[in-house]
Enzyme design. Structure first.
Site, mmCIF file in Angstrom:
data_model
loop_
_atom_site.group_PDB
_atom_site.id
_atom_site.type_symbol
_atom_site.label_atom_id
_atom_site.label_comp_id
_atom_site.label_asym_id
_atom_site.label_seq_id
_atom_site.Cartn_x
_atom_site.Cartn_y
_atom_site.Cartn_z
ATOM 1 N N HIS A 98 -36.835 32.154 -18.959
ATOM 2 C CA HIS A 98 -37.263 32.102 -20.361
ATOM 3 C C HIS A 98 -38.769 32.323 -20.360
ATOM 4 O O HIS A 98 -39.457 31.920 -19.404
ATOM 5 C CB HIS A 98 -37.050 30.722 -20.992
ATOM 6 C CG HIS A 98 -35.636 30.238 -21.062
ATOM 7 N ND1 HIS A 98 -35.027 29.605 -20.018
ATOM 8 C CD2 HIS A 98 -34.745 30.237 -22.083
ATOM 9 C CE1 HIS A 98 -33.800 29.249 -20.381
ATOM 10 N NE2 HIS A 98 -33.594 29.626 -21.624
ATOM 11 N N ASP A 101 -40.656 29.191 -19.466
ATOM 12 C CA ASP A 101 -40.526 28.666 -18.094
ATOM 13 C C ASP A 101 -41.677 29.144 -17.223
ATOM 14 O O ASP A 101 -42.120 28.442 -16.322
ATOM 15 C CB ASP A 101 -39.273 29.208 -17.377
ATOM 16 C CG ASP A 101 -37.987 28.957 -18.117
ATOM 17 O OD1 ASP A 101 -37.941 28.028 -18.924
ATOM 18 O OD2 ASP A 101 -37.028 29.714 -17.866
HETATM 19 C C1 XUL Z 1 -28.080 26.280 -22.162
HETATM 20 C C2 XUL Z 1 -28.053 27.517 -21.382
HETATM 21 C C3 XUL Z 1 -29.322 28.291 -21.338
HETATM 22 C C4 XUL Z 1 -29.161 29.767 -21.326
HETATM 23 C C5 XUL Z 1 -30.439 30.526 -21.420
HETATM 24 O O1 XUL Z 1 -26.879 25.615 -22.200
HETATM 25 O O2 XUL Z 1 -27.064 27.845 -20.768
HETATM 26 O O3 XUL Z 1 -30.055 27.853 -20.247
HETATM 27 O O4 XUL Z 1 -28.490 30.177 -20.172
HETATM 28 O O5 XUL Z 1 -31.158 30.215 -22.546
#
Ligand code: XUL
Ligand code: CO
Length: 436
Positions: A98, A101
């Site tokens: 992300h 992150d």
């Molecule tokens: C949350 C989830 C996230 C996504 C990316 O449940 O799975 O981490 O994979 O935003």
């Protein structure tokens, strides 16, 4: 060096007693015409492995993820170095991230974006040095309080605009890092009560956000896959991307199906009351299979525990679906998983990845063994044999008229339908192939 106690993990075969070795994952061994690393495409999830400190509803972190400094930008730089050290030692070829992150959010969107530019320069350098690749990027549009009522589905248009700008930047960064996918997980895209919610408008808005951001990505040269990641609940009570079938319906309704595929997560499947295999199968039969968030939940808990996958039935049946879908193209197996709060040392991270990677390597081997064995496929083919000729063939070819079917039924007398589905026989074959 950030992980002095983690050596480079090597394949030592099934009989090794070395806990820091692979027993089933042999990256360069060819299985089904491709190397295991090409078949499995393992990825490290930056948010769990590099960021999550073990906090839960009742306690603070138990793991130190500060990377030797209290300065947030220096910590982000050290974290990137640590991530690549870990990927090299674990033989993990990809990572997923992300925006928030990899670089701490700034006081303004402009400052956040500048920080991202600086850190992605460093990450691009590390990628060049190590040959590691980006599987997918995404935007965190759920953590900050501005998103408390949603991002694309927020009741406040300013929030929608902010989310659009944040996603635009995250797609630019994914392109910069050569990512082969971009994920939309609608973290807060859902609702708590219909008393304050205009669902029709929220869904229209969400589709519009997907449309304009994905079109922008194509304009700047993104040729990978866009993925939606279904999840039924958590954080909202009712998430709009409930499960694979719901998302396929949504994509079709808004004309997005040609550009979007699904990122199926095992723990999200079970939260939706489905098996992992079911969700993968729904994606495949809709031509929407894309990528996988590899993890598992705890069947005795009702939330998203994001555990490293160790269930060999799940990994085997998952890989069978992946093979039937033609294998991964832009997608892969992203470990959206974290060590338990009590497993708080860096060595626990190594044990977790080894467990997950070996479980999927075993699953891959067993999936091909099931295909070579042939009994499951032969049973299913035979079960539908009546569609191969006569009236069945006409149904398959969609040429049977309703009048013809009625005449056929009237002439037939009662249906003879006493052929067993042989579930237990088939479950026994699965066990025999997997464990003997
Ligand atoms: C949350 C989830 C996230 C996504 C990316 O449940 O799975 O981490 O994979 O935003
Ligand atoms: Co996920």
């Amino acid at each position: 060096m950030y992980y002095p106690n983690i050596p480079a993990i090597k394949y030592e075969g099934r009989d090794t007693t070395n806990p820091l070795a692979f027993r089933w994952y042999n990256p360069d061994e060819v299985i089904g015409g491709k190397t295991m690393r090409e078949q499995l495409k393992f990825a490290l999830a930056y948010w769990h492995t590099m960021c999550a400190e073990g906090t839960d509803m009742f306690g603070v972190g138990t793991m130190d993820k500060s990377y030797g400094t209290t300065d947030p930008m220096q910590s982000a730089k050290n974290k990137a170095e640590a991530a690549f050290e870990l990927m090299e030692k674990l033989s993990v070829d990809y990572f997923c991230f992300h925006d928030r992150d990899i670089a701490p959010e700034g006081a303004t969107l402009t400052e956040s974006n500048e920080r991202l530019d600086e850190i992605t320069d460093l990450i691009a350098d590390l990628m060049k040095k190590t040959g590691k690749k980006c599987l997918w990027g995404t935007a965190n549009c759920f953590n900050n309080p501005r998103y408390m009522h949603g991002a694309g589905t927020a009741p406040n248009a300013d929030v929608f605009a902010y989310a659009a700008a944040q996603i635009k930047k995250a797609i630019e960064l994914t392109v910069k890092l050569g990512g082969s996918g971009y994920v939309y997980w609608g973290g807060r895209e859902g609702y708590e009560t219909l008393l304050n919610t205009d669902m029709g408008r929220e869904l229209d808005n969400m589709a519009y956000l997907l449309k304009i951001t994905s079109e922008y990505g194509r304009k700047i040269g993104f040729t990978g896959d866009y993925y939606i990641e279904p999840k039924p609940k958590e954080p909202t009570k009712h998430q709009y991307d409930f499960d694979a079938a719901t998302v396929c319906g949504f994509l079709n309704k808004y004309g997005l199906a040609k550009d979007f595929r699904l990122n199926i997560e095992a723990n999200h499947a079970t939260l939706a009351g489905h098996t992992f295999q079911h969700e993968l199968n729904v994606a495949r039969v809709n031509g929407a299979f894309g990528s996988i968030d590899a993890n598992q939940g705890d069947m005795l808990l009702g939330w998203d525990t994001d555990q490293f996958p160790t269930n060999l039935y799940d990994t085997t049946l998952c890989m069978l679906e992946v093979i039937r879908a033609g294998g991964f193209t832009n997608g892969g197996l992203n470990f959206d998983a974290k060590t338990r709060r009590g497993s708080n040392t860096p060595e626990d991270i190594a044990h977790a990845f080894i467990a997950g990677m070996d479980s999927f390597a075993y699953g891959l081997r067993m999936a091909y063994k099931l295909i070579d064995d042939g009994r499951l496929d032969a049973f299913v083919a035979n079960r539908y044999a009546s569609y191969g000729d006569g009236i069945g063939k006409k149904i398959t070819d969609k040429t049977a008229t309703i009048e013809e079917l009625e005449a056929y039924a009237l002439a037939m007398g009662d249906v003879k339908n006493n052929i067993s589905g042989r579930q237990e026989y088939l479950e026994n074959i699965l066990n025999a192939v997997m464990f003997q």
